[in-house]
Design a protein around this motif. Sequence first.
Motif, short mmCIF file in Angstrom:
data_model
loop_
_atom_site.label_atom_id
_atom_site.label_comp_id
_atom_site.label_asym_id
_atom_site.label_seq_id
_atom_site.Cartn_x
_atom_site.Cartn_y
_atom_site.Cartn_z
N PHE A 273 25.16 53.46 42.12
CA PHE A 273 26.41 52.71 42.03
C PHE A 273 26.15 51.22 42.20
O PHE A 273 26.73 50.38 41.51
CB PHE A 273 27.40 53.21 43.09
N SER A 274 25.22 50.90 43.10
CA SER A 274 24.92 49.49 43.36
C SER A 274 24.20 48.84 42.19
O SER A 274 24.32 47.63 41.97
CB SER A 274 24.08 49.37 44.63
N GLN A 275 23.43 49.63 41.45
CA GLN A 275 22.69 49.08 40.30
C GLN A 275 23.51 49.11 39.01
O GLN A 275 23.09 48.56 38.00
CB GLN A 275 21.40 49.88 40.10
N SER A 276 24.69 49.75 39.06
CA SER A 276 25.52 49.87 37.86
C SER A 276 26.35 48.61 37.65
O SER A 276 26.37 47.71 38.48
CB SER A 276 26.44 51.08 37.99
N SER A 277 27.08 48.60 36.54
CA SER A 277 27.96 47.46 36.24
C SER A 277 29.28 47.54 37.00
O SER A 277 30.10 46.62 36.90
CB SER A 277 28.23 47.41 34.73
N ASP A 278 29.51 48.62 37.75
CA ASP A 278 30.78 48.80 38.45
C ASP A 278 31.07 47.69 39.43
O ASP A 278 32.21 47.24 39.56
CB ASP A 278 30.79 50.14 39.19
N ARG A 279 30.04 47.25 40.13
CA ARG A 279 30.22 46.20 41.13
C ARG A 279 30.70 44.91 40.46
O ARG A 279 31.62 44.25 40.94
CB ARG A 279 28.92 45.94 41.89
N GLN A 280 30.03 44.54 39.37
CA GLN A 280 30.40 43.30 38.69
C GLN A 280 31.79 43.43 38.04
O GLN A 280 32.53 42.45 37.96
CB GLN A 280 29.36 42.93 37.64
N HIS A 281 32.12 44.64 37.59
CA HIS A 281 33.46 44.86 37.03
C HIS A 281 34.52 44.58 38.10
O HIS A 281 35.53 43.90 37.83
CB HIS A 281 33.59 46.29 36.52
N GLU A 282 34.31 45.09 39.31
CA GLU A 282 35.26 44.83 40.39
C GLU A 282 35.35 43.33 40.68
O GLU A 282 36.45 42.78 40.87
CB GLU A 282 34.87 45.59 41.66
N LEU A 283 34.21 42.66 40.72
CA LEU A 283 34.18 41.21 40.96
C LEU A 283 35.01 40.48 39.91
O LEU A 283 35.81 39.59 40.24
CB LEU A 283 32.73 40.72 40.95
N SER A 284 34.84 40.86 38.65
CA SER A 284 35.56 40.20 37.55
C SER A 284 37.06 40.41 37.66
O SER A 284 37.84 39.46 37.47
CB SER A 284 35.07 40.72 36.19
N VAL A 285 37.46 41.64 37.97
CA VAL A 285 38.90 41.92 38.07
C VAL A 285 39.52 41.19 39.26
O VAL A 285 40.57 40.55 39.14
CB VAL A 285 39.16 43.44 38.17
N LEU A 286 38.87 41.29 40.41
CA LEU A 286 39.41 40.68 41.63
C LEU A 286 39.52 39.16 41.51
O LEU A 286 40.40 38.55 42.11
CB LEU A 286 38.55 41.05 42.84
N SER A 287 38.60 38.55 40.74
CA SER A 287 38.59 37.10 40.56
C SER A 287 39.46 36.64 39.40
O SER A 287 39.61 35.43 39.17
CB SER A 287 37.16 36.61 40.33
#
Length: 308
Positions: A273-287
């Motif tokens: 999960f940490s290496q996936s794009s999910d983290r960056q997706h959350e960052l993009s939405v939250l910002s």
Amino acid sequence: MPQTRMMKLVVTGDDFGYCPRRNQGIVDCFQAGGLSNVSLLVNATAAKEAADLAKRHNIPIGLHANLTEGVPVCESLQTDSTLVNQRGFFQGKMGFRQVLQRGQLSMKQVELELRAQVRLFTDLTGHLPQHMDGHQHVHVLPGVREVFAQVLSDLGISFTRVPVEAGLHSCTWLPPHLHRFYTQVEQDALDSIPVFTRYGIRWPDTYLGLTTMGQNMSVSNLQRALHLALSTGHSTSASGEDSDSAVTAELMVHPGYPSLPQQGGCGEGPDDFSQSSDRQHELSVLSNPAVLDMYRQERVQLCAFKDL
């Protein structure tokens, strides 16, 4: 249609300290106004860097107590303890639960490790945690919740997390295995309420984040979750405040940039999960400015636990 009741929302970035790229993503998200609070993994490889970043940027910070991933902080528990496997690592998210269900988990060792993690947190940050929750929701598990509440009460840590999310059961986009796990987390959390109440522990009126994780996070999904949280109001909180007052809530999030292979984690490397794009997706939405506009329209004020 905008809600009439105001919401004070703690947006907590979990797993702070997991790796340098997670740390950077969380700081970027905080500076963009997308989160208001962080939860530190003290046994993670970039924990000291994370604590230093929180000081530098004045980010409200609490402890993400970890009993499932990596190596115990308490040295006496790193070998021959019920918390670790033959390799000296914690048993894992499901492994920990299996050992607990078999009655093979020493609650004295759980207490020793929790206290050791609070001490390390204090060494890293210079103060006690402003709140304390559990990595992978271990703090609401049977037996563990009593120890957890006792430690918080003894140390004067006022706030924790109670992961009971409105709308979870009608959430059709979660795969069955996650839906089963989250439903069990919810039941454990509900069973924790009398324990936390008895020890004088506090938590926000409502919680969201299980149905908005990773690729499931979107502006519309966050808005749906907020509306459900506002409509349920004081469903889990023991605060007993007037129903016309502001609803308090916590949104659990995991923003960051994808971990590099072999860099980060808590001793065994970063997870998928940490290496996936999910983290960056959350960052993009939250910002996303659209999310911040939505907060304003819905009368949602971001804050930290200390502001509740």
